[in-house]
Write a protein that holds these residues in place. Structure first.
Motif, PDB file in Angstrom:
ATOM      1  N   LEU A 242       0.843  -1.197   0.000  1.00 20.45           N
ATOM      2  CA  LEU A 242       0.000   0.000   0.000  1.00 20.45           C
ATOM      3  C   LEU A 242       0.880   1.249   0.000  1.00 20.45           C
ATOM      4  O   LEU A 242       2.075   1.178   0.309  1.00 20.45           O
ATOM      5  N   SER A 243       0.252   2.382  -0.302  1.00 21.14           N
ATOM      6  CA  SER A 243       0.964   3.658  -0.172  1.00 21.14           C
ATOM      7  C   SER A 243       0.304   4.473   0.937  1.00 21.14           C
ATOM      8  O   SER A 243      -0.889   4.322   1.204  1.00 21.14           O
ATOM      9  N   ALA A 244       1.102   5.322   1.575  1.00 22.09           N
ATOM     10  CA  ALA A 244       0.550   6.146   2.660  1.00 22.09           C
ATOM     11  C   ALA A 244       1.169   7.539   2.625  1.00 22.09           C
ATOM     12  O   ALA A 244       2.245   7.733   2.048  1.00 22.09           O
TER      13      ALA A 244
ATOM     14  N   ASP B  93      -3.589   5.224   2.462  1.00 23.32           N
ATOM     15  CA  ASP B  93      -3.846   5.409   3.891  1.00 23.32           C
ATOM     16  C   ASP B  93      -3.002   6.561   4.431  1.00 23.32           C
ATOM     17  O   ASP B  93      -2.123   7.083   3.731  1.00 23.32           O
TER      18      ASP B  93
ATOM     19  N   ILE C 295       3.147  -1.477   3.818  1.00 16.62           N
ATOM     20  CA  ILE C 295       3.088  -0.141   3.200  1.00 16.62           C
ATOM     21  C   ILE C 295       4.455   0.058   2.558  1.00 16.62           C
ATOM     22  O   ILE C 295       5.479   0.042   3.248  1.00 16.62           O
TER      23      ILE C 295
ATOM     24  N   VAL D 236       5.807   5.788   1.395  1.00 14.64           N
ATOM     25  CA  VAL D 236       5.311   6.786   2.350  1.00 14.64           C
ATOM     26  C   VAL D 236       5.717   8.167   1.848  1.00 14.64           C
ATOM     27  O   VAL D 236       6.907   8.396   1.544  1.00 14.64           O
TER      28      VAL D 236
END
Ligand code: PDD
Length: 287
Positions: free
Chosen positions: A132-134, A169, A251, A254
């Motif tokens: 995922l990316s955040a 997120d 993740i 970021v």
């Protein structure tokens, strides 16, 4: 034709679309309520007891006394919705008195108890392969983040800021330390060891977090529950988020920068497979 799922509302099971809640409900007017989210695999609620205990702690923290067999309600709800992999959302609010007043109702008012079950889907192959990316955002929440309160506006705004900026997120920062994601606990990995913020008032004491730590420790992976100054992000090999609906996910970006090598890392891969094996052992899940 799709049939409405079965929900639970104030002592009765009924179709979800038949549930009607008063506009005077204090959950609606004041976010005066608490909730739980409990996953079920293969029709079996996972870690039900700790979820019920956390619900009881949340109710106690907001001075709401409710007699209910929470475990039975959730077990029946999962069975009535045909088993499989689901999650139960259960919310309790301080009911609907005749008038809107900030103080607790002076007349006895029954609490509103609502629960529904929804299908629980495995994360996509893309998420498992790429992560995922955040983004990072200030943690603007109140000082009782350990209560699973329905007052989630700060979490909602953090998640939406992430979405607007093209990320999945948001990781929140309070007084220079990393706290948690918009709806999950936060971890980083450095040199093969897991670091996660301590279970104090700044975070929700995630049930998945306790499973992650338990499995890691049982398998010889060192874990540290310590304050994580934001600078630790830059040197992290891996970053993860965990929750009852996601297990533990990597993740890999970021604030637009790759975490470690920019791919889900080996410690996460190990934990993910330990987690899936554990679920299969306990619940017989097909995941
Ligand atoms: N959220 N921190 C926050 C702020 C959360 O909202 C959640 C879960 C967690 C993880 O807790 P647990 O492992 O017990 O699910 C941590 C749920 C899933 C939700 O609001 O939908």
């Amino acid at each position: 034709m799709t049939t409405s799922p079965v929900a639970y509302f104030n002592g009765e099971f009924m179709f979800l679309d038949a549930v009607h809640i008063s506009p005077l409900d204090r959950g609606f007017l004041f976010a005066d309520g608490v909730y739980e989210v409990v996953p079920a695999y293969n029709g079996q609620l996972f870690r039900l007891e700790p979820h019920v205990q956390r619900l009881q702690r949340s109710l106690q923290a907001i001075h709401l006394t409710v007699e209910h067999d929470w475990a039975q309600v959730m077990t029946d709800l999962v069975a009535r919705n045909a088993g499989g992999d689901q999650y139960v959302y259960l919310q309790v609010s301080r009911g609907a008195p005749a008038v809107r007043d900030h103080g607790f109702p002076t007349e006895p008012v029954p609490p509103t108890v609502f629960a529904m079950a929804k299908p629980l889907k495995q994360p996509s192959e893309k998420v498992l392969n790429e992560g995922l990316s955040a983004i990072t955002v200030p943690d603007i929440r109140w000082q009782f983040c350990h209560i699973k309160s329905v007052a989630l506006l700060a979490n909602v705004l953090a998640r939406q800021q992430a979405i607007t900026e093209g990320a999945d997120d948001a990781i929140m920062i309070r007084d220079g330390v990393l706290t948690e994601a918009s709806a999950g606990n936060f971890y980083l990995v450095r040199d093969g060891e897991i670091y996660t913020p301590p279970a104090d008032w700044r975070i929700l004491h995630g049930i998945t977090r306790s499973v992650v730590l338990e499995l890691a420790r049982a398998n010889g992976i060192p874990c540290h529950e310590v304050e994580l100054p934001v600078v630790r992000l830059a040197s992290a090999d891996e970053v993860w988020v965990s929750s009852s609906t996601k297990d533990v996910l990597p993740i890999t970006r970021v604030d637009g920068r790759p975490v470690g090598g920019g791919q889900p890392g080996p410690v996460w891969q190990r934990l993910w497979s330990l987690f899936q094996n554990h679920k299969r052992k306990v619940c017989g899940s097909a995941w």
